[in-house]
Design a protein around this motif. Structure first.
Motif, short mmCIF file in Angstrom:
data_model
loop_
_atom_site.label_atom_id
_atom_site.label_comp_id
_atom_site.label_asym_id
_atom_site.label_seq_id
_atom_site.Cartn_x
_atom_site.Cartn_y
_atom_site.Cartn_z
N UNK A 191 23.36 0.69 9.32
CA UNK A 191 24.57 0.31 10.04
C UNK A 191 25.72 0.01 9.07
N UNK A 192 26.90 0.52 9.36
CA UNK A 192 28.07 0.24 8.53
C UNK A 192 28.18 1.11 7.30
N UNK A 193 27.24 2.01 7.12
CA UNK A 193 27.30 2.91 5.96
C UNK A 193 27.13 4.34 6.42
N UNK A 194 27.58 5.26 5.56
CA UNK A 194 27.45 6.67 5.88
C UNK A 194 26.70 7.34 4.74
N UNK A 195 25.52 7.85 5.01
CA UNK A 195 24.77 8.55 3.97
C UNK A 195 24.85 10.05 4.19
N UNK A 196 24.77 10.80 3.10
CA UNK A 196 24.97 12.23 3.21
C UNK A 196 23.79 13.03 2.67
N UNK A 197 23.56 14.16 3.29
CA UNK A 197 22.58 15.12 2.81
C UNK A 197 22.97 16.47 3.37
N UNK A 227 26.80 14.58 12.60
CA UNK A 227 26.64 13.16 12.32
C UNK A 227 25.43 12.64 13.09
N UNK A 228 24.47 12.12 12.34
CA UNK A 228 23.23 11.62 12.92
C UNK A 228 23.35 10.10 13.06
N UNK A 229 23.08 9.57 14.23
CA UNK A 229 23.10 8.12 14.39
C UNK A 229 21.74 7.65 14.92
N UNK A 230 21.15 6.69 14.24
CA UNK A 230 19.88 6.13 14.67
C UNK A 230 20.15 4.94 15.58
N UNK A 231 19.44 4.91 16.72
CA UNK A 231 19.58 3.79 17.65
C UNK A 231 18.19 3.23 17.91
N UNK A 253 20.77 29.85 8.57
CA UNK A 253 21.55 30.45 7.49
C UNK A 253 22.92 29.84 7.31
N UNK A 254 23.07 28.56 7.64
CA UNK A 254 24.37 27.89 7.55
C UNK A 254 24.19 26.59 6.78
N UNK A 255 25.09 26.35 5.84
CA UNK A 255 25.02 25.07 5.12
C UNK A 255 25.62 24.00 6.04
N UNK A 256 24.80 23.04 6.41
CA UNK A 256 25.25 22.01 7.34
C UNK A 256 25.19 20.65 6.64
N UNK A 257 26.33 19.98 6.63
CA UNK A 257 26.37 18.64 6.05
C UNK A 257 25.81 17.68 7.10
N UNK A 258 24.87 16.85 6.68
CA UNK A 258 24.31 15.84 7.57
C UNK A 258 24.85 14.50 7.09
N UNK A 259 25.60 13.81 7.95
CA UNK A 259 25.97 12.45 7.58
C UNK A 259 25.27 11.53 8.56
N UNK A 260 24.77 10.42 8.06
CA UNK A 260 23.94 9.58 8.91
C UNK A 260 24.33 8.12 8.86
N UNK A 261 24.26 7.48 10.01
CA UNK A 261 24.47 6.04 10.08
C UNK A 261 23.59 5.50 11.19
N UNK A 311 19.66 -1.24 13.75
CA UNK A 311 18.88 -1.56 12.55
C UNK A 311 18.79 -0.29 11.70
N UNK A 312 18.17 -0.38 10.55
CA UNK A 312 18.01 0.80 9.72
C UNK A 312 16.98 1.74 10.34
N UNK A 313 17.25 3.05 10.22
CA UNK A 313 16.29 4.07 10.65
C UNK A 313 16.20 5.10 9.52
#
Ligand SMILES: [Cu+2]
Length: 287
Positions: A216-222, A135-139, A187-195, A199-201
């Protein structure tokens, strides 16, 4: 003569390129960074970025053909209908066949382009059978990375301080190196979820083909699946405030055993539960 000169230049260029590779050869080479005089995309290091480049190559051919065709029509019209060759212009105003053709043909071209574009969008959208999640969080203005599958360890990643920046090591590019980078197994499939916390990053690593706006308040996936060990760098891609340019993204891809070692070390220093198989499967008590 010219051929020889070109060969000579090519020789020098390949020597420079070869030196560059040898110069950065170490246990964790820096591979995902921009290079001087780089003209093209960065080299791809995930299946997604390989496909991004393939789509780009197809589109480049299509737009080149269109541009050459339109330029030819313009030049031909300028030459053929110049006042000296065509003193009395025709009074024709409409041609139904032509007008339908020049509407339908571009639509068909767009439909043809849309098919691989949408395929690629959906390919990068969701991780299929991800082995783990980060889980990636931008600050304002740093990144934090949480590893819920590794007992909830959290890495806070800040740009190197001004003092550290003057004595950079070879694997620390200026303005991109951080104090504690995100570590992933290759060599590993890693789900990245980000919030984001404030502010937005934008979590963007060009070599991975990933560019996720985190809100903020949302979860995006890649997702990523890094193919080669090394250091990769990216930058926040969303104007997020006055230190926007001081929150670089650094990712270190390591072998799976090295990743496990790193996880153990992080757990120990964070005072999480002792690492046994049973313990690592349960959430830590102090969360
Ligand atoms: Cu930012």
């Amino acid at each position: 003569m010219i051929g020889k000169r070109v060969l000579g230049i090519l020789g020098v260029l390949s020597a420079i390129a070869g030196f560059g590779v040898a110069g950065s050869a170490s246990a964790q080479p820096v591979i995902g960074v921009p290079h001087e005089w780089q003209m093209d995309f960065p080299a791809p290091y995930t299946p997604l970025m390989v496909k991004v480049e393939q789509l780009h190559d197809i589109l480049l051919v299509i737009i080149t053909v269109i541009s050459v065709f339109v330029a030819f029509l313009l030049l031909y019209a300028m030459w053929r209908f110049h006042a000296s060759r065509n003193p009395t212009p025709t009074t024709t105003t409409h041609n139904t066949f032509l007008e339908i053709a020049w509407t339908i043909v571009p639509i068909l071209i767009l439909v043809v382009i849309a098919i691989p574009s949408f395929r690629l969008l959906y390919y990068g959208d969701k991780a299929v059978d991800a082995a783990m999640t980060i889980k990636v969080t931008g600050h304002q203005w740093y990144w934090s990375y949480a590893y819920p599958d590794q007992g909830g360890i959290v890495v806070e990643s800040r740009i190197l301080s001004e003092a550290d920046r003057v004595k950079l090591k070879p694997n620390q590019p200026r303005m991109m190196a951080v104090d504690d980078e995100m570590v992933v197994p290759v060599g590993t499939v890693i789900r990245i979820i980000g919030t984001a916390a404030d502010s937005m990053h934008g979590w963007t690593v060009p070599g991975f083909g990933i560019k996720k706006t985190v809100i903020p308040g949302r979860l995006n996936e890649g997702w990523i699946n890094v193919t080669k060990e090394g250091y990769y760098f990216g930058q926040c891609s969303q104007i997020c405030g006055n230190n926007h340019s001081y929150m670089p993204i650094a990712v270190r891809a390591v072998s799976k055993p090295d990743f496990d070692k790193w996880v153990e070390q992080k757990k120990k220093s964070a005072g999480l539960l002792p690492a046994t198989d049973v313990a690592s499967a349960t959430p830590p008590a102090n969360r």
